[in-house]
Design an enzyme around this catalytic site. Structure first.
Site, mmCIF file in Angstrom:
data_model
loop_
_atom_site.group_PDB
_atom_site.id
_atom_site.type_symbol
_atom_site.label_atom_id
_atom_site.label_comp_id
_atom_site.label_asym_id
_atom_site.label_seq_id
_atom_site.Cartn_x
_atom_site.Cartn_y
_atom_site.Cartn_z
ATOM 1 N N CYS A 191 3.245 -5.710 1.164
ATOM 2 C CA CYS A 191 2.240 -5.495 2.217
ATOM 3 C C CYS A 191 1.398 -4.249 1.981
ATOM 4 C CB CYS A 191 2.887 -5.453 3.595
ATOM 5 S SG CYS A 191 4.265 -4.315 3.767
ATOM 6 N N HIS A 243 -1.010 -1.305 8.278
ATOM 7 C CA HIS A 243 -0.882 -0.221 7.316
ATOM 8 C C HIS A 243 -2.258 0.388 7.063
ATOM 9 C CE1 HIS A 243 3.149 -1.359 6.711
ATOM 10 N NE2 HIS A 243 3.103 -1.884 5.506
#
Lengths: 364, 364
Positions: free
Chosen positions: A145, A269
């Site tokens: 990710c 993120h």
């Protein structure tokens, strides 16, 4: 696997069958987002089968408006499945992805088990879609990710300016550690709320005793660690970003320095990137390249207080890029800030996009 | 100013007078920490006078165990003062520091008003203590808190290995924006606690309507902005870190790339640094240099989950350094994570250290 064919008769024949899809790990944090994504994207599948651990078998979940019953993971669960998405821990994928592949499914795996396997392609559809064809094991890997949160933007800049070096710092969300990470951060925030904490050392350690999957308190804190300990002081997450970036971009010698830090954000993120290129890159040129890039949303108007933040990005599909600046001391370098929903493009969405590329092989 | 003298008679004579000290901005976030620091460090002052805005005049505060009454800022407030610390906004310092200097006080200023003035030294006692002598205006500047959070460690590494380039990303605390920043983050955390937020865009924007001094919600979020907008997309904070680092280290051509990001931490700035040197630097060599450096605490045992986090660093004096690694693709570069209490070393402590160097001139 069906290859692109010049013969229309064959194409028409093949088109009659929509491929069947299995979602392995359907009840996890990424699996839940996957069902939402499958419900919203173009419907390219026949049967969708939800697979999870025996503990979750029998559970009923909604996908594409249909109620589906979760079945337990077993070799037979893959009977009749053309494409199997795996969103499970590394060791489960390592064991079960080859079983699914052996039974005829093309596996799209979101674990770390196969990403650096030379016989398994690591694919980001906006960057290296053609690599899905190179799958002698019948397995295609989905990147980590954190890598995915920046790689679409980096791929676009590389194509235009020739990438030479990346220096990356992450601001990683709690959900990168799955549902236990989400739960731990919510719980910790409830514990610290309304208390006058954060001005004396060990204050937070006194109040936050349940660290969840994190090595230190995360609420009102940042923690410079993600993953497991590797050689020379590196975390596994830092090595993943370096090695996966090199593989996806097809640049095995790309210089990459990464420091991974967890922040008290639920999902999305963020990363700062200092990217050096083989030619001079002005701010305007970088912005233009990003504006035109598929899968990228340029959001870069600091004069209007417009820059990506997780609060604005979470739940959306693109890689958001802001704070684009030409480095003051190196005209060939660009500094920027990038945000991506780690459960969507960072996991479920990219997996779904890869699976769609595979599905297209069945119908064309 | 009194110079170091070889004549013991003169020394003894001068030693009779402890310098008087004024703390301007005594009631602010940094001022409050300053009173604590002055109470705990070696007592090198005669009178201590607390000065603040007329609004705070008459307020009683404790310093060195004595109750002191805050007096209003006025030219006469500096009568009889030898050293004046300023912890006030730029424009107040710009106006009042020269007035205090004119009335005979040596000013140690923690605003941005004079930091890049060629006639004002910018001092970090562990790095460039001798620069305090070069003060034709009678003013010495204290660096910005973000610069200070890393510069002691960088100075130590520079002395040993010869610094060539810095790439810095910040994880800045709310208290960098003063008491309004602290209050806003506490308030925002109370608002989001116990709610299932952070998985849908605009969720946080719906709940956090009072942004305080920040341009976006800070609780459960990170915000890639600190300071005001400057040319070419830069924030003032980013330019400060670059320009101040160059001035303190005495390297006007040092290459510095900075991206500043605010995180939901009350106090203690963290930074990731990718530092490139003129020679090969192993992890062990970097750790050894940092271990020996004055003002630095090496806390780097990831195998024991030991790395600095704001929760452990806040309220302490040193620059904590962890996650030290030799860059995998450049043996002359080191990646690390550094934490410093932005109200202590980042502001009040460094100011106090400079003032003590000045105080020593009176007594030696």
């Amino acid at each position: 696997m069906t290859k692109k064919s010049a013969k229309p008769a064959k194409k028409a024949k093949a088109a009659k069958r929509l491929p069947s899809l299995a979602v392995v790990g359907a009840t996890g944090a990424v699996g839940t987002v996957m069902l939402d994504i499958l419900s919203k994207r173009k419907n390219v599948y026949g049967e969708i089968r939800l697979i999870a651990s025996a503990r979750s078998a029998g559970k009923k979940l909604i996908c594409r408006g249909e109620e589906l019953t979760v079945v337990a993971l077993s070799p037979e669960a893959f009977d009749g499945i053309d494409i199997a998405m795996f969103d499970v821990p590394d060791e489960i994928s390592a064991e079960w992805a080859p079983i699914a592949a052996q039974r005829g499914a093309v596996v799209v795996d979101n674990s770390g088990a196969f990403r650096m396997d030379k016989k398994v392609p690591l694919v980001v559809p906006e960057v290296n879609p053609k690599d899905i064809k190179k799958r002698p094991k019948g397995i295609i890997s989905n990147p980590n990710c954190t890598t995915l949160s920046m790689i679409v933007a980096m791929g676009a800049l590389d194509k235009k300016f020739g990438l030479k070096e990346l220096v990356v710092s992450s601001y990683q969300a709690a959900s990168g550690a799955g549902q236990p990470g989400i739960d731990a951060l919510h719980d910790q925030i409830s514990k610290v709320a309304g208390k006058n904490l954060g001005s004396v050392a060990k204050d937070l350690r006194g109040v936050i005793t349940d660290l969840g999957p994190f090595p230190a308190p995360l609420a009102m804190n940042v923690v410079p660690w993600a993953g497991s300990l590797k050689e020379d002081g590196y975390s596994s997450e830092e090595l993943k970003v370096r090695n996966e970036s090199r593989k996806i971009l097809g640049m095995p010698k790309l210089k990459v320095a990464v420091t991974c830090v967890r922040v008290p954000v639920i999902t999305t993120h963020s990363l700062t990137v200092h990217a050096t290129f083989s030619k001079v890159v002005t701010r305007k040129a970088a912005q233009n390249a990003l504006k035109k890039a598929e899968g990228v949303l340029l959001y870069d108007n600091p004069e209007k207080k417009e820059y990506p933040t997780p609060a604005d990005v979470v739940g959306t599909d693109p890689t958001w890029v802001g704070r684009v600046r030409q480095s003051l001391d190196n005209p060939k370098a660009i500094d920027l800030f990038v945000c991506g929903d780690n459960l969507r493009k960072g996991a479920a969405l990219n997996t779904a996009q890869i699976a769609e590329l595979v599905a297209a092989e069945f119908t064309r």
